[in-house]
Structures are given as structure tokens and as C-alpha cells.
Design a protein around this motif. Structure first.
Motif, mmCIF file in Angstrom:
data_model
loop_
_atom_site.group_PDB
_atom_site.id
_atom_site.type_symbol
_atom_site.label_atom_id
_atom_site.label_comp_id
_atom_site.label_asym_id
_atom_site.label_seq_id
_atom_site.Cartn_x
_atom_site.Cartn_y
_atom_site.Cartn_z
ATOM 1 N N PHE A 2 -6.636 -1.708 -1.367
ATOM 2 C CA PHE A 2 -6.279 -0.299 -1.184
ATOM 3 C C PHE A 2 -7.376 0.438 -0.422
ATOM 4 O O PHE A 2 -7.095 1.161 0.535
ATOM 5 N N LYS A 3 -8.609 0.237 -0.834
ATOM 6 C CA LYS A 3 -9.731 0.931 -0.175
ATOM 7 C C LYS A 3 -9.901 0.456 1.268
ATOM 8 O O LYS A 3 -10.184 1.264 2.159
ATOM 9 N N SER A 4 -9.686 -0.831 1.522
ATOM 10 C CA SER A 4 -9.849 -1.336 2.892
ATOM 11 C C SER A 4 -8.777 -0.769 3.829
ATOM 12 O O SER A 4 -9.023 -0.598 5.018
ATOM 13 N N LYS A 5 -7.615 -0.440 3.281
ATOM 14 C CA LYS A 5 -6.514 0.070 4.109
ATOM 15 C C LYS A 5 -6.476 1.595 4.191
ATOM 16 O O LYS A 5 -5.956 2.142 5.157
ATOM 17 N N THR A 6 -7.001 2.284 3.170
ATOM 18 C CA THR A 6 -6.885 3.747 3.132
ATOM 19 C C THR A 6 -8.220 4.481 3.196
ATOM 20 O O THR A 6 -8.237 5.690 3.398
ATOM 21 N N HIS A 7 -9.307 3.767 2.961
ATOM 22 C CA HIS A 7 -10.657 4.342 2.895
ATOM 23 C C HIS A 7 -10.872 5.218 1.661
ATOM 24 O O HIS A 7 -11.812 6.005 1.616
ATOM 25 N N PHE A 8 -9.968 5.097 0.696
ATOM 26 C CA PHE A 8 -10.093 5.766 -0.605
ATOM 27 C C PHE A 8 -9.872 4.729 -1.693
ATOM 28 O O PHE A 8 -9.065 3.819 -1.524
ATOM 29 N N SER A 9 -10.551 4.900 -2.800
ATOM 30 C CA SER A 9 -10.241 4.042 -3.937
ATOM 31 C C SER A 9 -8.920 4.531 -4.526
ATOM 32 O O SER A 9 -8.554 5.696 -4.331
ATOM 33 N N PRO A 10 -8.201 3.676 -5.238
ATOM 34 C CA PRO A 10 -6.965 4.144 -5.872
ATOM 35 C C PRO A 10 -7.204 5.332 -6.805
ATOM 36 O O PRO A 10 -6.396 6.261 -6.853
ATOM 37 N N THR A 11 -8.317 5.310 -7.505
ATOM 38 C CA THR A 11 -8.641 6.401 -8.425
ATOM 39 C C THR A 11 -8.846 7.709 -7.664
ATOM 40 O O THR A 11 -8.342 8.762 -8.065
ATOM 41 N N GLU A 12 -9.588 7.657 -6.552
ATOM 42 C CA GLU A 12 -9.799 8.849 -5.729
ATOM 43 C C GLU A 12 -8.462 9.380 -5.206
ATOM 44 O O GLU A 12 -8.217 10.589 -5.219
ATOM 45 N N PHE A 13 -7.619 8.452 -4.746
ATOM 46 C CA PHE A 13 -6.314 8.845 -4.212
ATOM 47 C C PHE A 13 -5.476 9.507 -5.304
ATOM 48 O O PHE A 13 -4.886 10.554 -5.091
ATOM 49 N N LYS A 14 -5.457 8.914 -6.492
ATOM 50 C CA LYS A 14 -4.677 9.448 -7.615
ATOM 51 C C LYS A 14 -5.192 10.830 -8.031
ATOM 52 O O LYS A 14 -4.405 11.741 -8.270
ATOM 53 N N LYS A 15 -6.507 10.990 -8.074
ATOM 54 C CA LYS A 15 -7.088 12.285 -8.476
ATOM 55 C C LYS A 15 -6.733 13.403 -7.496
ATOM 56 O O LYS A 15 -6.673 14.569 -7.894
ATOM 57 N N SER A 16 -6.495 13.063 -6.258
ATOM 58 C CA SER A 16 -6.153 14.103 -5.273
ATOM 59 C C SER A 16 -4.800 14.739 -5.565
ATOM 60 O O SER A 16 -4.484 15.786 -5.005
ATOM 61 N N PHE A 17 -4.013 14.138 -6.448
ATOM 62 C CA PHE A 17 -2.706 14.686 -6.803
ATOM 63 C C PHE A 17 -2.719 15.373 -8.168
ATOM 64 O O PHE A 17 -1.714 15.908 -8.594
ATOM 65 N N ASP A 18 -3.845 15.340 -8.851
ATOM 66 C CA ASP A 18 -3.937 15.990 -10.171
ATOM 67 C C ASP A 18 -4.221 17.464 -10.053
ATOM 68 O O ASP A 18 -4.714 17.982 -9.116
ATOM 69 N N ILE B 275 0.839 -1.201 0.000
ATOM 70 C CA ILE B 275 0.000 0.000 0.000
ATOM 71 C C ILE B 275 0.874 1.251 0.000
ATOM 72 O O ILE B 275 0.586 2.218 -0.718
ATOM 73 N N GLU B 276 1.955 1.258 0.768
ATOM 74 C CA GLU B 276 2.875 2.391 0.761
ATOM 75 C C GLU B 276 3.439 2.621 -0.639
ATOM 76 O O GLU B 276 3.509 3.757 -1.115
ATOM 77 N N LYS B 277 3.848 1.544 -1.299
ATOM 78 C CA LYS B 277 4.390 1.655 -2.654
ATOM 79 C C LYS B 277 3.309 2.106 -3.629
ATOM 80 O O LYS B 277 3.561 2.926 -4.517
ATOM 81 N N ALA B 278 2.098 1.598 -3.455
ATOM 82 C CA ALA B 278 0.983 1.999 -4.315
ATOM 83 C C ALA B 278 0.713 3.492 -4.168
ATOM 84 O O ALA B 278 0.510 4.189 -5.170
ATOM 85 N N LYS B 279 0.721 3.997 -2.950
ATOM 86 C CA LYS B 279 0.509 5.428 -2.729
ATOM 87 C C LYS B 279 1.572 6.242 -3.444
ATOM 88 O O LYS B 279 1.274 7.266 -4.065
ATOM 89 N N GLU B 280 2.808 5.779 -3.349
ATOM 90 C CA GLU B 280 3.905 6.471 -4.028
ATOM 91 C C GLU B 280 3.672 6.499 -5.540
ATOM 92 O O GLU B 280 3.767 7.548 -6.174
#
Length: 110
Positions: free
Chosen positions: A94-110, A61-66
Motif C-alpha cells: 500500500f505504501k509503495s503504491k500510494t506513498h501513505f501507510s494504510p493507517t495514515e490513509f484511514k485517519k484522513s477519513f476520520d 489497492i483500489e479496493k483497499a482504499k475503498e
């Protein structure tokens, strides 16, 4: 031992081993460290409170966030690169560990 485990996982990610070997397993990690699966699991549980599988998931999950925050790879490409056979499995973890979908997490950096 934890330092060695972290190095093995980091090398696994750098080599994109997930594409070929799949998700890093307890069996793979314990063999690389030269210890039994049970010993590694018991040691990690006593030091971190997590099983080896939970610890590996945390590092994935840490690597995925990166990757989600800095790369132009799609969520599916990241999932495959990290060793998931199905992007949906990656998204669920990812969602179970972060409470965000990967797509939501990625969009927060756009």
C-alpha cells in the motif's frame, strides 16, 4: 478481457475469497478466464502497460482504499480480507503504491 478480469476480481473481493484463498494470483485469474498465464500477461501488458500481477495489485489497492475510507475494519482485517497472509505485506505494498501507510490513509477519513 479486461472487463471479465475486473468482474472476477470484484467477485473475489465481494465473496471475501482472500480470507480463504489468499491474494488473487495470475494462475487463478487465467484459469477463470480460460486463457494461459502467458497470454493474459502479454495481453494486459499490450493493453495497459502493466503485467497481470501489477494490474491485480492496482485493483487490490483500489479496493483497499475503498475499505479504508468507508469501513470500520482495522488495517489488519482489511489485509486479511484482501488475501494478504501478513498485514505487514499489505502495508508495504500500500505504501509503495500510494506513498501513505494504510493507517495514515484511514485517519484522513476520520
Amino acid at each position: 478481457m479486461i472487463s471479465s478480469l475486473n468482474q472476477i476480481l470484484e467477485q473475489y473481493f465481494q465473496d471475501n475469497s482472500g480470507l480463504e484463498k489468499g491474494f488473487p494470483s495470475l494462475k487463478f485469474i487465467s484459469a477463470k478466464l480460460g486463457v494461459s498465464q502467458r497470454y493474459l500477461n502479454d495481453l494486459l501488458r499490450s493493453l495497459t502497460g502493466n503485467t497481470t500481477q501489477q494490474y491485480i495489485q492496482q485493483k487490490v489497492i483500489e479496493k483497499a482504499k475503498e475499505l479504508l475510507s468507508v469501513s470500520s475494519l482495522s488495517v489488519s482485517e482489511i489485509a486479511y480480507q484482501l488475501g494478504f497472509e501478513h498485514p505487514q505485506s499489505f502495508s508495504e505494498l500500500f505504501k509503495s503504491k500510494t506513498h501513505f501507510s494504510p493507517t495514515e490513509f484511514k485517519k484522513s477519513f476520520d
